[in-house]
Scaffold this active site. Structure first.
Site, PDB file in Angstrom:
ATOM      1  N   GLU A  14       0.799  -1.222   0.000  1.00 29.52           N
ATOM      2  CA  GLU A  14       0.000   0.000   0.000  1.00 29.52           C
ATOM      3  C   GLU A  14       0.840   1.285   0.000  1.00 29.52           C
ATOM      4  O   GLU A  14       0.642   2.168   0.835  1.00 29.52           O
ATOM      5  CB  GLU A  14      -0.968   0.004   1.186  1.00 29.52           C
ATOM      6  CG  GLU A  14      -2.021  -1.079   1.091  1.00 29.52           C
ATOM      7  CD  GLU A  14      -3.075  -0.974   2.183  1.00 29.52           C
ATOM      8  OE1 GLU A  14      -2.956  -0.091   3.057  1.00 29.52           O
ATOM      9  OE2 GLU A  14      -4.022  -1.773   2.172  1.00 29.52           O
ATOM     10  N   GLU A  16      -4.711  -8.838   0.909  1.00 28.95           N
ATOM     11  CA  GLU A  16      -5.335  -8.392   2.161  1.00 28.95           C
ATOM     12  C   GLU A  16      -6.823  -8.233   1.913  1.00 28.95           C
ATOM     13  O   GLU A  16      -7.230  -7.450   1.055  1.00 28.95           O
ATOM     14  CB  GLU A  16      -4.703  -7.084   2.631  1.00 28.95           C
ATOM     15  CG  GLU A  16      -5.115  -6.649   4.021  1.00 28.95           C
ATOM     16  CD  GLU A  16      -4.264  -5.473   4.497  1.00 28.95           C
ATOM     17  OE1 GLU A  16      -3.033  -5.516   4.296  1.00 28.95           O
ATOM     18  OE2 GLU A  16      -4.837  -4.524   5.048  1.00 28.95           O
TER      19      GLU A  16
END
Length: 803
Positions: free
Chosen positions: A439, A514
């Site tokens: 991220e 995720e």
């Protein structure tokens, strides 16, 4: 209940330090014991033992008037044993200074200079008979920005809180007289946005070996490939010459089974090395009809690389490895040894109740065994290199791993970290893929991100061509930046765009790096904004995420979607969501910080295993709510369920695949029972209204401790009523005492808003139950004998355990 057979696979380390001429050729000596510790100060040099006032770097070996000086008197410092996390012992504190929310409200970091520097000192002796060897100090993990001195000589630094560092201290050692190792850890700066601890929280080792030796960092690389029913085992051995003259050596490799029987041996291969030169030899051996490393049978072979000179063995390194194949098919998903498997994974941070990030090795195995029992088959080391013992546990118990670098950055420091990660971990058969980052919202969309990713992928393929990489991207159907070059597309959430992405880019395998992010509080079934609790149903989640059921229904029916990693396996300190203070940890866990299951645990267990699962939520203690509707949630993998209240049927329902069942039941005390049928087999489960707590129950994860100063045991605590039924709403304070050669090292209860200390004063250990449960961890001492734990509580019958 945790399977004891899984934990029996773990044998505690029993390595001691014996510096003598009769010791083995290469020694990996545990350096965890007999340390001295003191807090320093990040903003006041006088309170930081004059560090910054005196010149510690102007002349070699000169650090006068500081605690770096070998003669410094550290008698008033605290006696500790590693692993050590000083932050977990700090009180909880609400403050707007620094990111305390991310630190679990422990007052450490730039806003708290008095708590953010830690000094460690250790004295040790080396026999003169060992002179002529090389001596290397290895620190597996220090949080953070560590500097190291030996006998006053500065030997190096490492700013990473997760990457191991080694320092050759041969030149500055003293023989037959005390040596002093000093480590300064500076935790003023954080790397993550979650609890990271502080201090030397992983093991420290002294490595002793010949000047002509196998390289310390990834010096033996073992990888396998199929050869029909057989397997080719390729061993790459790097030998380094640290002598002041050229040297000749012979290298060969032996493969054994786990009992030590030789199965294959290479021919000796000669090698000539100039001073300080390194060379790598490649040897290939055949294993006939090997046992394959798998989730069900994680069989580990041993490869022993041996170096000889002048007819004598002078060095050897043993590596555990597994024979297995990994294929990621763009259309059919993941294959392990030719068998199609869906990734049933969890992301995890590395802290645990009571001990912070300083976990005894045994607790790593304990946590992996809990996940296996749930049906988990994959573990993502989010978002940093893990401790080596975590990977050992995954190797031994059968869990595939996504091993993740801390940061997407190709600067020299971060390139070194990535190289270190791969070189250290590439022999672990559990690792099926690398992750080069997570991220990076400022970088992942850009051309800079693409170039960094290309750089990191080249390094990965150079050091480990046997595997591939992914990147955990929180992006929808987007194909630029990192996604253009990453071999396996990782999705962090954004699963609404996954079908479109696969259609647009059918050649790129897809995995959920995720997913989910349900927020729940164990044993709480009504939203509580005062205490910061959310209901223990799979129903509440942040805007970016989804429930467990939403993501798994999507993953289960798409063959090309490899599966994914739910956020998270366990609650963790920091990142409280959706509330902040008084919350001090997250609610994301499928289990709480102690490893006690929440309701969503049974959803996953229902669809990730073939166990007979039939779980009723909530409990049935609702005094004061008689006649009011209670939401009843059933998780099971049976075909149908009939629910009964005090013997009266409330109806029968068919279980939807990958779903759950609900009833609204008007509360009356008594027994709520579910009757289900699975493949013709009757399964029953019930919850009952209990009486008040009467007796304490202690449930240990094992009853024998190795007297090695390293082993540990987890003891779960509950209370039962007069009929022996666990009281699910109990909140009693439980007091603990321990006799024998062992110590309690931490307590917890899974309450995300509990501000009781994780570390108590000697003789004053205690913890309140949270919804019926608490936990303590005991660490073994160095002497044999009985260890007796006693638990007491006001108005309760006490409990005693003997180890």
């Amino acid at each position: 209940m945790i399977r004891k057979d899984l934990l029996l696979l773990f044998t505690a380390l029993t390595i001691g330090f014996t510096a003598s001429a009769q010791s083995p050729l290469r020694r990996h000596i545990n350096f965890d014991s007999n340390w001295k510790f003191s807090l320093g100060h990040a903003g006041n040099a006088e309170r930081d033992f004059n560090y910054g006032l005196e010149t510690a770097f102007s002349k070699s070996g000169s650090a006068n008037n500081t605690c770096i000086e070998p003669r410094f008197n550290d008698n008033t410092w605290q006696d500790i044993q590693l692993p050590h996390d000083w932050a977990v012992g700090l009180p909880f504190q609400y403050s707007k200074k620094g990111d305390l929310e991310g630190k679990g409200y422990k007052p450490v970091g730039g806003g708290f200079p008095e708590n953010s520097i830690g000094w460690y000192r250790k004295s040790f002796d080396v026999a003169r008979a060992d002179s002529g060897n090389r001596f290397v100090i290895q620190l597996d993990g220090v949080y953070r920005d560590s500097k190291v001195w030996v006998n006053g000589y500065y030997v190096g630094s490492n700013f990473s809180g997760y990457t191991a560092a080694s320092y050759d201290i041969t030149d500055v050692l003293q023989f037959d007289k005390p040596n002093v190792l000093v480590v300064r850890a500076d935790a003023t700066q954080n790397e993550g946005w979650f609890y990271e601890g502080a201090g030397i929280y992983r093991h420290v080792w002294l490595n002793v070996f010949n000047n002509l030796h196998i390289a310390s960092d990834g010096g033996v690389f073992v990888h396998t490939s199929d050869k029909g029913n057989d397997a080719t085992v390729t061993i790459e051995t790097t030998v380094k010459n640290d002598n002041i003259a050229a040297a000749n050596a012979t290298v060969y490799t032996v493969i054994t089974n786990r009992e030590g029987k030789t199965l294959a041996q290479s021919k000796p291969q000669p090698l000539s090395l100039a001073t300080y030169e390194s060379k790598t030899l490649t040897q290939a051996l055949t294993l006939t009809q090997p046992q394959r490393w798998s989730l069900e049978n994680p069989y580990l072979y041993r490869a022993v690389a041996i170096v000889q000179s002048n007819g004598k063995t002078i060095d050897s390194v043993k590596v555990r490895f597994g024979v297995r194949t990994i294929v990621m098919d763009k259309d059919k998903g993941l294959f392990l040894n030719g068998k199609n498997i869906k990734v049933q994974g969890v992301c995890c941070h590395q802290d645990h109740a009571g001990v912070g990030v300083a976990l005894p090795d045994y607790v790593q195995y304990y946590r992996i065994a809990l996940l296996k029992e749930m049906g988990t088959n994959a573990y993502r080391t989010s978002h940093n290199p893990p401790t080596p013992e975590l990977l050992d546990a995954c190797d031994s118990l059968g869990m595939i791993v996504m091993d993740e670098a801390r940061l997407l950055n190709s600067g020299s420091e971060y390139e070194t970290q990535l190289r270190s990660l791969i070189l250290r971990d590439r022999n672990h058969p559990s690792i099926f893929i690398w992750s080069i980052g997570n991220e990076e919202f400022q970088t992942q969309y850009t051309n800079i991100g693409k170039r960094i990713a290309e750089h990191q992928l080249i390094i990965q393929k150079e050091l480990d061509p046997s595997r591939t990489s992914t990147y955990a991207a929180n992006m929808p159907n987007v194909y630029y930046g990192v996604n253009q070059v990453i071999p396996v597309r990782g999705f962090n959430y954004n699963l609404g765009g996954i079908d479109g992405y696969h259609k647009d880019h059918p050649e790129q395998p897809v995995i959920g790096t995720e997913v989910a992010s349900t927020v729940t509080t164990r044993g709480v079934y009504v939203k509580d904004t005062i205490n910061g609790y959310v209901p223990d149903y799979d129903s509440t989640y942040p805007a970016w995420a989804s429930t467990a059921e939403i993501w798994w229904k999507l993953a289960a029916v798409r063959p090309w979607f490899m599966g994914g990693f739910a956020w998270t396996g366990f609650d963790y300190r920091g990142e409280p969501t959706p509330y902040s203070w008084p919350n001090i940890n997250s609610h994301f866990g499928i289990m709480d910080v102690c490893g006690f299951p929440k309701n969503v645990y049974y959803y996953y267990q229902s669809w990730w295993t073939d166990k007979d699962v039939l779980n009723i939520a909530p409990h049935w203690n609702w005094s004061g709510k008689e006649g009011q509707p209670i939401l009843v949630w059933i998780n099971t993998n049976a075909e149908n369920v009939e629910l009964f209240l005090n013997g009266k049927s409330l109806g029968k329902k068919d279980m939807p695949v990958n779903g759950h069942l609900r009833w609204s039941v008007n509360y009356e005390p008594g027994t709520l029972e579910a009757v289900a049928y699975k493949k013709g087999k009757k399964i029953t489960s019930k919850v009952e209204t209990t009486d008040v707590p009467k007796r304490i129950v202690l449930t240990p994860s094992k009853t024998t401790l190795q007297p090695d100063g390293e082993d540990a045991v987890v003891v779960n605590v509950s209370v039962v009523d007069s009929k022996g039924r666990t009281v699910p709403v109990a909140g009693d304070m439980i007091h603990f005492s321990l006799d024998g050669h062992a110590d309690i090292i931490g307590v917890g209860n899974g309450d995300p808003s509990c501000h009781e200390p994780d570390k108590c004063l000697p003789g004053a250990w205690q913890r309140s139950l949270f919804n019926g449960h608490a936990q303590l961890i005991i660490k073994a001492g160095n002497k044999p004998g009985a260890v007796v734990l006693k638990a007491t509580g006001n108005g309760l019958e006490s409990a005693t355990l003997t180890f």
